[in-house]
Write an enzyme that holds these catalytic residues in place. Structure first.
Site, mmCIF file in Angstrom:
data_model
loop_
_atom_site.group_PDB
_atom_site.id
_atom_site.type_symbol
_atom_site.label_atom_id
_atom_site.label_comp_id
_atom_site.label_asym_id
_atom_site.label_seq_id
_atom_site.Cartn_x
_atom_site.Cartn_y
_atom_site.Cartn_z
ATOM 1 C CB CYS A 36 -1.024 -0.123 1.382
ATOM 2 S SG CYS A 36 -1.481 1.528 1.865
ATOM 3 C CB CYS A 39 0.612 1.639 4.383
ATOM 4 S SG CYS A 39 -1.179 1.322 4.094
#
Length: 138
Positions: A36, A39
């Site tokens: 991600c 993230c």
């Protein structure tokens, strides 16, 4: 405020860990995955805060679904990046389901009494992380 719901995850050694065992200290829960990009973008701020706030528990919960993310891929990413915060693996998706995590990253701020004070969906910057920590620390 809503009382933080308990969940079960695994630590880096495969031991069972529950959220409830950390009640009594302020807690930051961050749901993330190595695949991600948002993230990955916010993790350096979490690492810095983890090193700065010894009295705050950081539960960095990896969404380890076994296909897109495995314990091995997440561990390799963490080692390569040099992160030292404790990571917990949500191999049964129990934590993600309990906290209705539908998008990554998602962060919860829980006070020492176990109250879920704030939630942030999506990547947060250092200032937002600081605001969340300020809301749960004396």
């Amino acid at each position: 405020y809503q009382y933080a719901r308990n969940f079960l995850v695994l630590d880096q050694d495969g031991n069972t860990v529950t959220l409830s065992q950390f009640i009594g200290k302020p807690i930051v829960i961050n749901f993330w995955a190595s695949w991600c990009p948002p993230c990955r973008a916010e993790l350096p701020d979490f690492e810095k805060a983890y090193k700065e706030y010894g009295d705050v528990v950081f539960l960095m919960v990896n969404l380890t679904d076994g296909s897109r993310e495995t314990v091995d891929t997440a561990s390799a990413f963490l080692t390569q990046a040099g992160y030292t915060f404790p990571v917990y693996y949500d191999t049964a998706s129990e934590a993600a389901i309990t906290y209705s995590v539908y998008s990554l990253p998602t962060t919860y701020f829980i006070d020492a009494e176990g109250n879920a004070i704030a939630r942030a969906t999506g990547a947060i910057d250092a200032a937002t992380l600081q605001r969340g920590i300020d809301m749960i620390t004396p």
